[in-house]
Design an enzyme around this catalytic site. Structure first.
Site, short mmCIF file in Angstrom:
data_model
loop_
_atom_site.label_atom_id
_atom_site.label_comp_id
_atom_site.label_asym_id
_atom_site.label_seq_id
_atom_site.Cartn_x
_atom_site.Cartn_y
_atom_site.Cartn_z
N ASP A 1 -12.73 5.24 2.58
CA ASP A 1 -12.72 3.78 2.45
C ASP A 1 -13.96 3.35 1.65
OD1 ASP A 1 -12.46 0.93 2.94
OD2 ASP A 1 -11.26 1.40 4.69
N GLU B 1 0.82 -1.22 0.00
CA GLU B 1 0.00 0.00 0.00
C GLU B 1 0.86 1.27 0.00
OE1 GLU B 1 -2.89 -0.27 3.15
OE2 GLU B 1 -4.13 -1.68 2.01
#
Length: 294
Positions: free
Chosen positions: A199, A122
């Site tokens: 998110d 990530e």
């Protein structure tokens, strides 16, 4: 604005995600991506059934399919028969599996599955957006994010919302319903550092977008023009995905996580990792089923 938020399943998930409503069964499904596990919550009896999965972690997403469910994980996609506790390997659209992993995904109004991938660490912009068709063929639609989240679709199915989580930005694309192609990417909204990171998300019947705040203690509702309407505060910091459920689609269910929370934060947020429910005064849209045009 004050809401009565309730923790309906104290599962203490490491990384709760991918919540969805099954209108026929009248049950809530969601994943613990790092459990790994699949949970089923029955609102009528207030009971939760958990299926521990023998898969690599983290997993990606769970969606309803014409027959059963489709699950994505480090090994590709699986056809899922929950009643029989059976996973059947299907296809693996990820053409960069040595560097990336599946994360979030949703089905569009034409019954196609849109999958986001993330860089395994990530950190690098290696992730992409894939369109997976019911016949198992897939097409990469865009690349360039370290952690792809969402996605969600406008009420008419002509816009796709996508969260570039690490960069704290949400983008919107024009989606051609007939051809399943994305064009005209532009910024929808950006999160300040104090707001956490965008998110999972969903779109309601008024075409407003609900976006979860990772490290932001809540969910925000935005107009189709990207203007903040209000924020729904939650008693936990890591808010991951949301979906409207119930016969009237008027209850918002929310997944959360405990991953990497320190002891002080865990003490402040003892319900972290649980499944939450709240009536917001708004209604959702029926979620499409993979392989079935809406």
């Amino acid at each position: 604005m004050t809401f009565n938020v309730q923790c309906v399943a104290k599962t203490q998930d490491v990384l709760g995600e991918s919540v969805l409503w099954h209108p026929t069964e009248r049950k809530i499904y969601w994943l613990d991506l790092k459990g790994p596990a699949l949970h089923v919550y029955d609102p009528a009896g207030a009971t939760t059934d958990t299926w521990k999965l023998d898969l690599g972690t983290p997993m990606g997403t769970l969606v309803r399919a014409k027959e059963g469910f489709i699950l994505t994980g480090r090994e590709g996609t699986f056809k899922v028969d929950v009643a029989a506790r059976r996973l059947t390997p299907w296809v693996n659209p990820n053409d960069r599996s040595e560097f990336t992993m599946f994360n979030d995904g949703k089905v569009d109004r034409q019954g196609r599955l849109w999958l986001c991938t993330s860089d395994i660490k990530e950190t690098e912009p290696l992730g992409g957006i894939y369109r997976l068709d019911p016949d198992g063929t897939s097409v990469v639609q865009d690349r360039g994010s370290a952690c792809g989240n969402g996605p969600a679709f406008s009420r008419d199915g002509r816009r796709l919302y996508f969260a570039d989580t690490i960069d704290r930005k949400v983008y919107v694309y024009d989606l051609d319903p007939a051809h399943g192609t994305l064009t005209n990417r532009r910024l929808f909204t950006a999160f300040a550092e104090a707001e956490g990171m965008p998110d999972g998300m969903t779109v309601d019947a008024d075409d407003h977008v609900w976006i979860c705040h990772w490290s932001g203690w809540g969910i925000s509702r935005f107009t189709p023009q990207g203007k903040l309407d209000f924020k729904l505060d939650l008693p936990v910091p890591l808010v991951t995905s949301c979906a409207f459920a119930g016969e009237k689609l008027d209850i918002l269910y929310i997944t959360t996580a405990t991953v990497d929370l320190d002891a002080a934060t865990r003490a402040k947020a003892p319900l972290a990792g649980g499944l939450f429910a709240v009536q917001t005064g708004h209604r959702g849209l029926p979620e499409p089923v993979f392989g079935m045009a809406g």
